[in-house]
Design a protein around this motif. Structure first.
Motif, PDB file in Angstrom:
ATOM      1  N   ALA A  83      29.521  49.832 -42.195  1.00  0.00           N
ATOM      2  CA  ALA A  83      28.605  49.462 -41.063  1.00  0.00           C
ATOM      3  C   ALA A  83      27.855  48.545 -41.831  1.00  0.00           C
ATOM      4  O   ALA A  83      27.457  47.182 -41.573  1.00  0.00           O
ATOM      5  N   ALA A  84      27.112  48.750 -43.061  1.00  0.00           N
ATOM      6  CA  ALA A  84      26.200  47.643 -43.809  1.00  0.00           C
ATOM      7  C   ALA A  84      27.182  46.426 -44.042  1.00  0.00           C
ATOM      8  O   ALA A  84      26.527  45.487 -44.115  1.00  0.00           O
ATOM      9  N   GLN A  85      28.344  46.688 -44.435  1.00  0.00           N
ATOM     10  CA  GLN A  85      29.072  45.685 -45.062  1.00  0.00           C
ATOM     11  C   GLN A  85      29.609  44.646 -43.776  1.00  0.00           C
ATOM     12  O   GLN A  85      29.810  43.435 -43.927  1.00  0.00           O
ATOM     13  N   ALA A  86      29.877  45.469 -42.748  1.00  0.00           N
ATOM     14  CA  ALA A  86      30.200  44.736 -41.461  1.00  0.00           C
ATOM     15  C   ALA A  86      28.941  43.663 -40.761  1.00  0.00           C
ATOM     16  O   ALA A  86      29.361  42.997 -39.991  1.00  0.00           O
ATOM     17  N   GLY A  87      27.951  44.000 -41.364  1.00  0.00           N
ATOM     18  CA  GLY A  87      26.789  43.297 -40.641  1.00  0.00           C
ATOM     19  C   GLY A  87      26.653  42.078 -40.962  1.00  0.00           C
ATOM     20  O   GLY A  87      26.132  41.184 -40.044  1.00  0.00           O
ATOM     21  N   ASP A  88      27.307  41.317 -41.814  1.00  0.00           N
ATOM     22  CA  ASP A  88      27.386  40.031 -42.299  1.00  0.00           C
ATOM     23  C   ASP A  88      28.948  39.584 -41.816  1.00  0.00           C
ATOM     24  O   ASP A  88      29.879  39.791 -42.516  1.00  0.00           O
ATOM     25  N   LYS A  89      29.117  38.900 -40.830  1.00  0.00           N
ATOM     26  CA  LYS A  89      30.240  38.606 -40.256  1.00  0.00           C
ATOM     27  C   LYS A  89      31.159  37.850 -41.171  1.00  0.00           C
ATOM     28  O   LYS A  89      32.120  38.117 -41.397  1.00  0.00           O
ATOM     29  N   GLU A  90      30.475  36.680 -41.552  1.00  0.00           N
ATOM     30  CA  GLU A  90      31.314  35.892 -42.594  1.00  0.00           C
ATOM     31  C   GLU A  90      31.745  36.540 -43.757  1.00  0.00           C
ATOM     32  O   GLU A  90      32.942  36.384 -43.852  1.00  0.00           O
ATOM     33  N   ALA A  91      31.064  37.111 -44.255  1.00  0.00           N
ATOM     34  CA  ALA A  91      31.075  37.840 -45.556  1.00  0.00           C
ATOM     35  C   ALA A  91      32.118  38.910 -45.480  1.00  0.00           C
ATOM     36  O   ALA A  91      33.330  39.076 -46.280  1.00  0.00           O
ATOM     37  N   GLN A 115      32.622  47.781 -33.507  1.00  0.00           N
ATOM     38  CA  GLN A 115      32.300  49.140 -33.440  1.00  0.00           C
ATOM     39  C   GLN A 115      31.773  49.910 -34.485  1.00  0.00           C
ATOM     40  O   GLN A 115      30.725  50.772 -34.058  1.00  0.00           O
ATOM     41  N   ALA A 116      32.017  49.187 -35.588  1.00  0.00           N
ATOM     42  CA  ALA A 116      31.324  50.051 -36.711  1.00  0.00           C
ATOM     43  C   ALA A 116      29.863  49.799 -36.732  1.00  0.00           C
ATOM     44  O   ALA A 116      28.995  50.499 -37.005  1.00  0.00           O
ATOM     45  N   LEU A 117      29.524  48.567 -36.224  1.00  0.00           N
ATOM     46  CA  LEU A 117      27.890  48.108 -36.314  1.00  0.00           C
ATOM     47  C   LEU A 117      27.441  49.076 -35.032  1.00  0.00           C
ATOM     48  O   LEU A 117      25.961  49.315 -35.306  1.00  0.00           O
ATOM     49  N   ALA A 118      27.998  49.432 -34.134  1.00  0.00           N
ATOM     50  CA  ALA A 118      27.375  50.427 -33.192  1.00  0.00           C
ATOM     51  C   ALA A 118      27.446  51.704 -33.549  1.00  0.00           C
ATOM     52  O   ALA A 118      27.084  52.810 -32.689  1.00  0.00           O
ATOM     53  N   GLY A 119      28.053  52.126 -34.869  1.00  0.00           N
ATOM     54  CA  GLY A 119      28.128  53.616 -35.281  1.00  0.00           C
ATOM     55  C   GLY A 119      29.500  54.272 -34.563  1.00  0.00           C
ATOM     56  O   GLY A 119      29.474  55.346 -34.678  1.00  0.00           O
TER      57      GLY A 119
END
Length: 222
Positions: A83-91, A115-119
């Motif tokens: 989820a932490a990695q998915a927080g930056d869409k571009e990266a 989905q990952a950002l929403a847990g």
């Protein structure tokens, strides 16, 4: 006199059954019903046996509980990192391109990212804890011929070594992320990405630097 005294820590429902049987037994004694009392006595013996089984620690159940607790801990850490990695869409999109090529379904990838950002990791493969021997049979071998984990696409299941899970949780986290990478590839790519995309994904998700020669070797590893 007939007595039915359940052991300590007996489940409440069984205690109530035992108490009810005790009352009926006393009534039978007063009414002089020896045959019925004999049947009741036999039933009470079976009830005591059931209570004993419920109270007896079962090694297999205890082992399963330990596996579940260890897996929950490892999975929670992996989901947190994902989820932490998915927080930056571009990266995150750039990371996916490195691991899976540039032909993956961007729409599906974005849905999973959200989905990952929403847990919500309901999209992820099932995870099952098995022995190293079972993994060897699944060709789930990583490093020095030691079976640690595998992803089986036909059942959409990740298998992880019990020995690794309990012996090295940090490594188990890395392996689970790697196998999730294989599962993710199966979801967003029409065909299997070139090389060992799961290992590439796992390394990138953990912030590992991958040299050009290492990346070439991983791309060639199928």
């Amino acid at each position: 006199p007939f007595t039915l005294s359940p052991p300590a820590n007996t489940p409440g429902r069984l205690v109530r059954i035992a108490q009810s049987l005790q009352v009926r037994a006393e009534q039978a004694q007063v009414q002089g019903g020896p045959g019925w009392l004999h049947d009741l006595s036999r039933f009470s013996s079976r009830l005591h046996a059931l209570i004993a089984r419920l109270q007896t620690p079962v090694p297999a159940l205890q082992a399963a509980a330990r596996d579940a607790a260890a897996l929950n801990s490892v999975t929670a850490a992996v989901h947190q990192r994902f989820a932490a990695q998915a927080g930056d869409k571009e990266a995150f999109t750039a990371l996916l391109k490195q691991a899976f090529g540039d032909k993956f379904d961007a729409g599906k990838a974005e849905t999973i990212r959200q989905q990952a950002l929403a847990g919500d990791f309901g999209w992820a493969p099932k995870v099952q804890v098995v022995s190293s021997q079972a993994l060897a049979d699944l060709s789930g071998t990583q490093g020095a011929g030691i079976a640690k984990g595998a992803y089986v696409q036909s059942s959409d299941t990740i298998y992880i070594s019990r020995e690794l899970l309990h012996g090295n949780p940090a490594q188990a986290q890395r392996l689970l992320m790697e196998e999730m990478g294989h599962g993710l590839d199966a979801r967003i790519n029409a065909s299997d990405a070139a090389g060992d995309e799961g290992e590439i994904f796992g390394k990138l998700m953990h912030g590992d630097a991958i040299s050009a020669p290492e990346m070439a070797a991983l791309r060639a590893d199928n």
